[in-house]
Design a protein around this motif. Structure first.
Motif, short mmCIF file in Angstrom:
data_model
loop_
_atom_site.label_atom_id
_atom_site.label_comp_id
_atom_site.label_asym_id
_atom_site.label_seq_id
_atom_site.Cartn_x
_atom_site.Cartn_y
_atom_site.Cartn_z
N THR A 66 -10.72 22.13 95.35
CA THR A 66 -12.00 22.42 94.72
C THR A 66 -12.41 21.28 93.80
OG1 THR A 66 -13.18 24.06 93.40
CG2 THR A 66 -10.92 23.63 92.79
N GLY A 67 -13.66 21.21 93.43
CA GLY A 67 -14.13 20.23 92.45
C GLY A 67 -14.07 18.81 92.97
N PRO A 68 -13.26 17.93 92.35
CA PRO A 68 -13.27 16.51 92.72
C PRO A 68 -12.86 16.26 94.16
CG PRO A 68 -11.44 16.99 91.22
CD PRO A 68 -12.34 18.19 91.22
N GLY A 69 -11.95 17.07 94.69
CA GLY A 69 -11.57 16.88 96.09
C GLY A 69 -12.76 17.05 97.00
N LEU A 70 -13.58 18.04 96.72
CA LEU A 70 -14.75 18.30 97.55
C LEU A 70 -15.85 17.27 97.30
CD1 LEU A 70 -15.98 20.12 99.68
CD2 LEU A 70 -16.84 21.58 97.86
N THR A 71 -16.08 16.92 96.04
CA THR A 71 -17.12 15.92 95.77
C THR A 71 -16.73 14.57 96.36
OG1 THR A 71 -16.20 15.48 93.56
CG2 THR A 71 -18.00 17.07 93.72
N ASN A 72 -15.44 14.26 96.39
CA ASN A 72 -15.01 13.01 97.03
C ASN A 72 -15.30 13.02 98.53
OD1 ASN A 72 -14.02 11.87 94.67
ND2 ASN A 72 -11.90 12.49 95.04
N THR A 128 -26.48 21.04 99.90
CA THR A 128 -27.50 19.98 100.01
C THR A 128 -27.14 18.99 101.12
OG1 THR A 128 -26.41 18.57 98.36
CG2 THR A 128 -28.02 20.16 97.55
N VAL A 129 -25.89 19.00 101.57
CA VAL A 129 -25.44 18.09 102.61
C VAL A 129 -25.00 18.83 103.87
CG1 VAL A 129 -23.69 16.37 103.22
CG2 VAL A 129 -24.74 16.32 100.95
N ALA A 130 -24.25 19.92 103.70
CA ALA A 130 -23.72 20.67 104.84
C ALA A 130 -24.80 21.47 105.55
CB ALA A 130 -22.61 21.61 104.36
N LEU A 131 -24.60 21.71 106.84
CA LEU A 131 -25.50 22.60 107.57
C LEU A 131 -25.44 24.01 107.00
CD1 LEU A 131 -24.71 21.51 111.26
CD2 LEU A 131 -26.67 20.83 109.88
N ARG A 132 -24.22 24.45 106.64
CA ARG A 132 -24.02 25.74 105.98
C ARG A 132 -22.81 25.63 105.07
NH1 ARG A 132 -25.41 30.62 108.44
NH2 ARG A 132 -24.37 31.60 106.64
N SER A 133 -22.82 26.42 104.01
CA SER A 133 -21.66 26.57 103.15
C SER A 133 -21.36 28.05 103.00
CB SER A 133 -21.91 25.93 101.77
OG SER A 133 -20.80 26.13 100.92
N GLY A 165 -14.96 26.03 81.73
CA GLY A 165 -14.20 24.80 81.77
C GLY A 165 -12.87 24.92 82.46
N HIS A 166 -12.77 25.80 83.45
CA HIS A 166 -11.55 25.90 84.23
C HIS A 166 -11.33 24.60 85.02
CE1 HIS A 166 -10.62 30.17 83.55
NE2 HIS A 166 -11.94 30.33 83.48
N LEU A 167 -10.08 24.34 85.36
CA LEU A 167 -9.73 23.12 86.08
C LEU A 167 -10.56 22.99 87.36
CD1 LEU A 167 -7.81 20.66 86.32
CD2 LEU A 167 -6.26 22.15 87.63
N HIS A 168 -11.18 21.83 87.53
CA HIS A 168 -11.98 21.48 88.71
C HIS A 168 -13.27 22.30 88.83
CE1 HIS A 168 -8.57 19.14 89.70
NE2 HIS A 168 -7.92 20.01 90.47
N GLU A 169 -13.69 22.96 87.79
CA GLU A 169 -14.86 23.85 87.89
C GLU A 169 -16.15 23.06 88.07
OE1 GLU A 169 -16.83 27.59 85.40
OE2 GLU A 169 -15.45 26.22 84.40
N LEU A 170 -16.98 23.57 88.94
CA LEU A 170 -18.34 23.06 89.12
C LEU A 170 -19.31 24.20 88.83
CD1 LEU A 170 -17.96 21.02 92.44
CD2 LEU A 170 -18.73 20.08 90.26
N PRO A 171 -20.52 23.89 88.36
CA PRO A 171 -21.48 24.96 88.07
C PRO A 171 -21.78 25.82 89.30
CG PRO A 171 -22.21 22.89 87.10
CD PRO A 171 -21.03 22.56 87.94
N ASP A 172 -21.92 25.16 90.45
CA ASP A 172 -22.20 25.90 91.69
C ASP A 172 -21.72 25.02 92.85
OD1 ASP A 172 -23.14 27.31 93.84
OD2 ASP A 172 -25.26 27.22 93.28
N GLN A 173 -20.45 25.17 93.18
CA GLN A 173 -19.86 24.29 94.19
C GLN A 173 -20.53 24.46 95.54
OE1 GLN A 173 -15.48 23.29 94.48
NE2 GLN A 173 -15.61 24.70 96.20
N SER A 174 -20.72 25.68 95.97
CA SER A 174 -21.34 25.93 97.27
C SER A 174 -22.77 25.41 97.30
CB SER A 174 -21.31 27.42 97.60
OG SER A 174 -21.86 27.68 98.88
N GLY A 175 -23.48 25.60 96.19
CA GLY A 175 -24.85 25.11 96.12
C GLY A 175 -24.91 23.60 96.22
N LEU A 176 -23.94 22.91 95.59
CA LEU A 176 -23.90 21.46 95.66
C LEU A 176 -23.67 21.00 97.10
CD1 LEU A 176 -23.66 18.61 94.35
CD2 LEU A 176 -21.23 19.09 94.03
N VAL A 177 -22.69 21.60 97.77
CA VAL A 177 -22.36 21.19 99.13
C VAL A 177 -23.49 21.53 100.10
CG1 VAL A 177 -20.69 21.43 101.00
CG2 VAL A 177 -19.92 21.46 98.64
#
Length: 530
Positions: A76-82, A128-133, A114-126
């Protein structure tokens, strides 16, 4: 394996096997270890890149040569954003990719604590690029979510799909579930569209075919169709090699003036499986790419048909279905070959090589020499001079033998990991990664990944001491070059540190000798003149 019920993580591995997945790319972390619980006992091979971006690019290269989705498992978090950069390249080039990630425990989602690797909305971020999340919140829905993910990737226009699984859900019992790969009927062309297409083909005296990456899966049908129509076939970057060795083959970019002239003098153009994008058709951004009004476009994505040049006949259909239907009734439209199509294609091939010029011509010759030395090789590229030249014109020996990231999203750091993925996806076919000394440093550490999995890859570093293409562009625009000469390491020392043999060469003959003599994986540094 054990008497207790399978967890979601273990069930996921079983279902991936049932889906035909034989390789996954990923870096384990505390947020994904439960997804690894069943992996060691499975038949799935796990490849560990040095960066999650590398995982995505490996999956991309694997998908291109196999035609099956490449699969990544990332934290989660940086692994996915990378991984997002690789997903964006896959989205631009319509490459099926499944990215499975963790996400924080269900009760913490959206809390902003502020949990480890937390994003405000991980699925929402992805999204924008993925066909579906997809977010798996109910263990009982695992098989349904995975089936939906494969359905999205394998029906319609392919691309990346994301599944996130909260860390607490991964550990729960999956229950009894049955996974079945979705059967996705491909859209057939309408009878009216086929009748109109047949009439337009029958009336044409000087037709031309323009193909894109969507034609790769239908290479044999494309060749048969082109021969029946006696039409030159212009292949954009991702479709090079489909017409390899055929007299109708025109492996030249529509960015070239002579290719554009051929298109504009045609009385019918069929654009098959191509988005007609600027990085293929207007590389120099001069706005000179146009198509005649008598245009047939065939694309599985109806939205794409409304973008770019508007056709006289838009056909929303699976390209294979369109071609099969046309060929089954070829007597209604086929042209008796007089050799005119081959003559037109040959004439433009000669004009294209002359237009490209001596410098790019020498780069193209080098690519062809690599294939003569290694006929089965797949050439995978980054944005570097060899690739820019080859995208203008290169005679690939087969489909998927030439692909790179210099079109579409246009990311650097692609070639090294994508070449590893390609070599793993097609055992027995070596890959040659064509890299610039600047771009290679984005993913230089993937040399270690190649060593770990003994990938059949030669890393060819085109060292011209910086970002030469960018420097040239700055000078042409009367801008003082700055930031275009990043220092490079001693590549031979880096290769040695990872246990790879290497050689530094300064001529084409030395390069070919190194390719023939060095065991792979290996690194060859070509000292290119500035």
């Amino acid at each position: 394996m054990h008497d207790r019920p399978m967890t979601v993580g273990e069930a996921l591995v079983v279902m991936l096997e049932q889906a035909g997945v034989d390789t996954v790319f990923g870096i384990p972390g505390v947020h994904t270890i439960e997804l690894y619980r069943g992996l060691a006992d499975s038949a799935i091979r796990h490849i560990t890149p040095r960066h999650e971006q590398g995982a995505g690019f490996m999956a991309d290269g694997y998908a291109r040569v196999t035609g099956r989705p490449g699969v990544c498992i990332v934290i989660t978090g940086p692994g996915l954003t990378n991984t997002l950069t690789a997903m964006a390249q896959a989205r631009a080039d319509s490459i099926p990719m499944l990215v499975i990630s963790g996400v924080n425990a269900t009760a913490t989602l959206g809390n902003g604590r502020g949990h480890l690797h937390e994003l405000p909305d991980q699925s929402g971020l992805v999204s924008t690029v993925a066909l579906r999340s997809f977010t798996l919140t109910d263990p009982a829905q695992l098989s349904d979510v995975l089936a939906q993910a494969f359905a999205v990737m394998t029906s319609g226009r392919p691309g990346p799909v994301h599944i996130e699984i909260p860390t607490d859900i991964m550990k729960l019992p999956a229950g009894k579930q049955t996974f079945t790969m979705p059967l996705n009927p491909r859209p057939n062309p309408s009878a009216a569209d086929l009748a109109t297409a047949q009439r337009m083909c029958a009336d044409a005296k000087m037709p031309v075919i323009l193909i894109g990456g969507g034609a790769v899966a239908h290479a044999s049908a494309v060749r048969n169709f082109a021969q029946a129509l006696d039409a030159p076939v212009i292949s954009t970057t991702n479709s090079r090699g489909i017409m390899a060795g055929h007299d109708l083959d025109l492996p030249a970019s529509p960015s070239l003036a002579c290719v554009r002239d051929l298109l504009m003098t045609a009385d019918l153009v069929l654009a098959l499986g191509t988005e007609l994008g600027p990085t293929d058709c207007d590389m120099y951004e001069d706005g000179g790419f146009t198509l005649p009004k008598n245009l047939i476009r065939v694309d599985i994505d109806s939205a794409q048909l409304a973008r770019g040049p508007l056709p006289a006949l838009p056909v929303t259909a699976d390209l294979g279905s369109f071609l099969d239907n046309m060929l089954s009734n070829r007597d209604a439209w086929a042209r008796k070959s007089t050799g005119d199509g081959a003559k037109r294609s040959k004439a433009v091939r000669e004009l294209a090589l002359a237009e490209i010029g001596e410098t790019y011509g020498s780069h193209i010759d080098l690519c062809h020499e690599i294939w003569r030395a290694m006929p089965d090789a797949t050439l995978v590229g980054d944005s570097t001079q060899l690739i820019y030249a080859g995208n203008m014109y290169v005679e690939a020996p087969r489909e998927t033998a030439w692909f790179n990231s210099a079109t579409g999203f246009g990311t650097l750091g692609y070639a090294a990991p994508a070449a590893i993925g390609a070599a793993l996806g097609q055992p027995g076919r070596p890959a040659v990664a064509l890299l610039g000394d600047g771009g290679f440093q984005f993913t230089l550490a993937e040399l270690g990944s190649a060593r770990d999995c003994n990938a059949d890859v030669a890393f060819l570093v085109w060292n011209n001491s910086g970002y030469m293409e960018i420097e040239t562009s700055m000078v042409s625009a009367s801008i003082a070059p700055i930031g275009v000469t990043p220092s490079a390491p001693d590549f031979s020392i880096v290769a040695s540190a990872y246990g790879l043999p290497s050689r530094r060469v300064a001529s084409q003959d030395e390069l070919i000798a190194a390719l023939k003599e060095l065991p792979r994986p290996c690194l060859i540094e070509y000292l290119a003149p500035r």
